[in-house]
Write a protein that holds these residues in place. Structure first.
Motif, PDB file in Angstrom:
ATOM      1  N   ARG A 484       0.601  -1.332   0.275  1.00 15.68           N
ATOM      2  CA  ARG A 484      -0.014   0.053  -0.165  1.00 15.68           C
ATOM      3  C   ARG A 484       0.901   1.142  -0.100  1.00 15.68           C
ATOM      4  N   GLN A 485       0.321   2.333  -0.198  1.00 16.71           N
ATOM      5  CA  GLN A 485       0.722   3.730  -0.199  1.00 16.71           C
ATOM      6  C   GLN A 485       0.359   4.545   1.048  1.00 16.71           C
ATOM      7  N   VAL A 486       0.829   5.881   1.333  1.00 18.93           N
ATOM      8  CA  VAL A 486       0.838   6.614   2.492  1.00 18.93           C
ATOM      9  C   VAL A 486       1.049   8.117   2.226  1.00 18.93           C
ATOM     10  N   ASN A 560      -6.548  10.861  -6.155  1.00 18.98           N
ATOM     11  CA  ASN A 560      -7.401   9.600  -6.232  1.00 18.98           C
ATOM     12  C   ASN A 560      -6.422   8.418  -6.578  1.00 18.98           C
ATOM     13  N   VAL A 561      -6.001   8.096  -5.579  1.00 18.89           N
ATOM     14  CA  VAL A 561      -4.992   6.849  -5.508  1.00 18.89           C
ATOM     15  C   VAL A 561      -5.746   5.734  -4.718  1.00 18.89           C
ATOM     16  N   PRO A 562      -6.359   4.773  -5.280  1.00 19.44           N
ATOM     17  CA  PRO A 562      -7.107   3.689  -4.501  1.00 19.44           C
ATOM     18  C   PRO A 562      -6.192   2.797  -3.872  1.00 19.44           C
ATOM     19  N   ASN A 563      -4.768   2.775  -4.057  1.00 21.77           N
ATOM     20  CA  ASN A 563      -4.060   2.055  -3.245  1.00 21.77           C
ATOM     21  C   ASN A 563      -3.499   2.631  -2.052  1.00 21.77           C
ATOM     22  N   ALA A 564      -3.724   3.854  -1.684  1.00 20.83           N
ATOM     23  CA  ALA A 564      -3.335   4.702  -0.715  1.00 20.83           C
ATOM     24  C   ALA A 564      -4.342   4.045   0.282  1.00 20.83           C
ATOM     25  N   SER A 565      -3.656   3.615   1.360  1.00 17.45           N
ATOM     26  CA  SER A 565      -4.310   3.401   2.653  1.00 17.45           C
ATOM     27  C   SER A 565      -4.345   3.731   3.827  1.00 17.45           C
ATOM     28  N   VAL A 566      -3.138   4.711   4.094  1.00 16.25           N
ATOM     29  CA  VAL A 566      -2.958   5.392   5.173  1.00 16.25           C
ATOM     30  C   VAL A 566      -2.899   7.095   5.294  1.00 16.25           C
ATOM     31  N   MET A 567      -3.638   7.813   5.938  1.00 14.83           N
ATOM     32  CA  MET A 567      -3.433   9.153   6.160  1.00 14.83           C
ATOM     33  C   MET A 567      -2.971   9.510   7.410  1.00 14.83           C
ATOM     34  N   ILE A 568      -1.502  10.067   7.163  1.00 19.82           N
ATOM     35  CA  ILE A 568      -1.257  10.558   8.717  1.00 19.82           C
ATOM     36  C   ILE A 568      -1.290  12.040   8.445  1.00 19.82           C
TER      37      ILE A 568
END
Length: 702
Positions: A484-486, A560-568
């Motif tokens: 995933r991406q962050v 819009n990046v569906p693979n991004a799963s973490v927002m800090i």
């Protein structure tokens, strides 16, 4: 009625004059009599209660006593000079102190005489004390609701005004002079039957009691009357505008559902529509069959599928021989719409083009030609769409995204690009509280998409303190290991001496040390880097070439990046609720579980804690927007400052929802039975359209 008296310049009021008028204009925006009468008190001090000296507590905000002066003396010299006066009742003695205005107090205060004394209590050497009290001679009449012995109004003032003796008390005197002279000139602007039906106080009584209430009940009734009037007049103008538009602007009729719409719906759409999406499409379909220009606001939370609804509405227009466009406030958002729509439609289905400031001249020329000959069916862009050179053959449907970022004139330029104005769909991803929507967008019809597409997992939101940073790093590493991406978002670009915040560049260095090459790759994006570099870094992240994007809030919309799963979100307590919710919406766009981590310091204000707790508790954007409205007030909700319609003097959209709903319903009923306001009982309402702020004097409109 002398309708012009309240337009008189303020310098002509007894007690004002040229010098005072200048500071009233500059500091309070009081230019004429009307402005002064609408400078309402912000608080009321209960002058109906009297304390005994023995009962005085320094914790009380203010007290009022009746006491006889027994002794006065001047102490100190020059800069330390002060006047001390002893006052006594049957329970004890208190000291009154003056450090300024000593000559006045020494000359006018008479030993042996009883006074009403009012002020902030204190204690000095175990004795009750009061500095610079308000003081007036006691008389039996003073206790019968006369003078100050009532709910005393408190007015906003400034230090400059106080040098002209225009503190709260000074302003109170001016308002009293104005009311004494001209209260009878205040004209009634609500129909008499409405006053009776709602049991509302007359307008003149309301103004008298909002400034000088005899008791709490009359104050409440005055506030209720004037709040209702304020909200009623806003709704009257909004709904009249809507009525005039439906009468004035004919709309193109989309009579058939054709090949483009049906092919997309049956063969191309990659997921089933939600019931909410179907409901909104039906509302738009009905609007575009009535022969009247549609003006509809589409509200939907982040990821609710507004773009698909907009696209299908545009396909409906194309099936009926019209061209369409989407106007977005930024190139990032316009690009995102273009990419999303191209992916949904595929190639060789409908001609789609992107027009922004970055488009080269030769490509722009092709777009202009294809627009004019009708080949181009969907144009997506920024403000570039409203340039004179952009000419449509037959524009029938306009989508405006994030409308609050565009001015009225900018939107109107789009409408004028066709002989018959195109249908207009306004979209916003910022959920708007119902009361705010009714005042900001009260002349539009409103649709709401209030459910997310099937298969979406709710984003898990966690609040971490600085001491839990290693735990946050561990979560990032786990998600990257899963492919995933962050996002890591900071509130600042460079250090600020005033705000103790983690700044972006320091954060980027910290992340680079914690997530080193070659195992991890980082992008950095903020508002100070060139547009080309920003686009390059964005694309690296979109393609998956980098796993972590360190950014400021430029990524709030349009990524819009569906693979991004973490927002800090660093220093999350520094962000507003609406912005936190928007940022959280950048993740949770795929089928996998996503996380939003709110990082904060240990010391949180009450409001900061409420914001973070709300984010952890709920993902519902509309619930969040209501709390945001209560915390920040309507004037601070993004985009509303420019609206003008929210210049509320008394009403509060967070607490006066019932009054607003009542006002809206009554205006709707009035226009339903008397759209021209032609009935005798409604003649008085013609005056209401003459004044933007629903003032005291009215010029009748034709």
């Amino acid at each position: 009625m002398n309708s012009q008296v309240f337009q008189t310049p303020i310098e002509y009021l007894k007690g004002v004059g040229t010098a005072r008028a200048e500071v009233l204009k500059k500091d309070l925006g009081i230019f004429k009599y009307e402005d002064l009468l609408r400078h309402f008190p912000f608080k009321y001090i209960d002058r109906t209660r009297f304390y005994k000296i023995r009962d005085i507590n320094p914790e009380l905000p203010h007290v009022q006593v009746v006491a006889r002066l027994t002794h006065k003396e001047i102490l100190g010299e020059k800069h330390t000079k002060r006047l001390i006066v002893h006052a006594q009742d049957d329970t004890g003695v208190m000291e009154l102190a003056w450090f300024q205005g000593i000559k006045w107090a020494e000359k006018n205060l008479v030993i042996g005489k009883a006074y009403i004394i009012f002020g902030k209590p204190g204690m000095f050497n175990g004795k009750a004390q009061m500095a610079h009290p308000e003081i007036e001679p006691y008389s039996p009449e003073a206790l019968k609701g006369k003078g100050n012995v009532s709910l005393q109004p408190g007015y906003n003032s400034t230090e400059k005004l106080k040098t002209f003796s225009l503190d709260s008390k000074g302003l109170q005197k001016l308002v009293a002079i104005l009311l004494d002279q001209f209260a009878r000139e205040i004209s009634e602007i609500l129909p008499q039957y409405l006053l009776q039906k709602l049991n509302l106080m007359s307008r003149v009584d309301a103004y008298r009691n909002i400034h000088f209430p005899e008791n709490a009940t009359l104050l409440y009734e005055a506030q209720r009357r004037l709040k209702f009037e304020e909200l009623f007049l806003i709704q009257l103008r909004l709904l009249k505008s809507k009525l005039l538009r439906t009468q004035k602007f004919k709309g193109n009729i989309f009579g058939s559902v054709g090949q483009c719409f049906n092919t997309f719906y049956h063969d191309k759409i990659p997921f089933p529509l939600t019931n909410a999406q179907k409901r909104v499409l039906k509302e738009i379909r009905l609007d575009t069959q009535r022969g009247v220009q549609m003006n509809r606001l589409l509200q939907g939370d982040v990821g609710s599928g507004k773009t698909v609804v907009a696209l299908m509405s545009m396909l409906l227009a194309i099936d009926n021989g019209f061209q369409t466009c989407i106007m977005a406030p930024t190139e990032i958002l316009a690009n995102q719409h273009f990419i999303s729509i191209k992916q949904l439609l595929g190639d060789d289905f409908v001609e789609v083009a992107l027009l922004t400031g970055s488009v080269k001249k030769k490509d722009r020329k092709i777009i202009h030609e294809n627009l004019e000959n009708g080949k181009l069916k969907i144009l997506i862009g920024t403000h570039a769409l409203i340039e004179d050179a952009v000419q449509f053959q037959n524009l029938g449907f306009v989508v405006i995204d994030e409308q609050h970022r565009f001015g009225v004139e900018q939107r109107a330029k789009l409408w004028r690009k066709n002989t018959i104005p195109p249908h207009v769909l306004v979209m916003t991803a910022t959920p708007i509280p119902r009361t705010l929507a009714m005042t900001l967008y009260g002349d539009l019809d409103v649709s709401v998409i209030d459910e997310l597409p099937a298969g979406r997992k709710p984003i898990e939101t966690l609040h971490f303190y600085e001491s839990q940073r290693l735990q946050m790093f561990g979560l990032i590493k786990r998600e990257i290991t899963l492919g995933r991406q962050v996002y890591v978002v900071y509130p600042l670009i460079q250090e600020s001496e005033k705000l103790d915040l983690k700044n972006l560049m320091d954060g980027y260095e910290t992340m680079s040390r914690e997530f080193p090459l070659p195992q991890y790759r980082l992008s950095v994006v903020h508002g100070k880097i060139p547009a080309a570099d920003k686009a390059f870094e964005m694309q690296r992240f979109v393609k998956g070439d980098t796993q972590i994007m360190v950014a400021t809030t430029v990524i709030e919309v349009g990524v819009n990046v569906p693979n991004a799963s973490v927002m800090i979100i660093e220093n999350a307590e520094r962000f507003g609720l609406s912005q936190l919710h928007q940022l959280r919406g950048r993740v949770g766009r795929g089928a996998e579980q996503s996380y939003c981590i709110l990082m904060s310091g240990g010391k949180l204000s009450r409001e900061g804690r409420i914001r973070l707790d709300t984010m952890v508790r709920t993902n519902n954007g509309f619930e969040i927007s209501e709390i945001d409205l209560q915390l920040r007030g309507p004037g601070n909700i993004e985009g509303t400052q420019q609206s003008g319609v929210l210049d509320l003097k008394l009403a509060d959209l967070a607490t006066d929802q019932e009054i607003l709903l009542q006002a809206r319903k009554i205006v709707e009923d009035i226009f339903a039975r008397d759209p021209q306001l032609a009935l005798p009982e409604h003649q008085v309402l013609h005056y209401a359209f003459a004044s933007k702020n629903a003032g005291l004097s009215w010029d009748k409109i034709s």
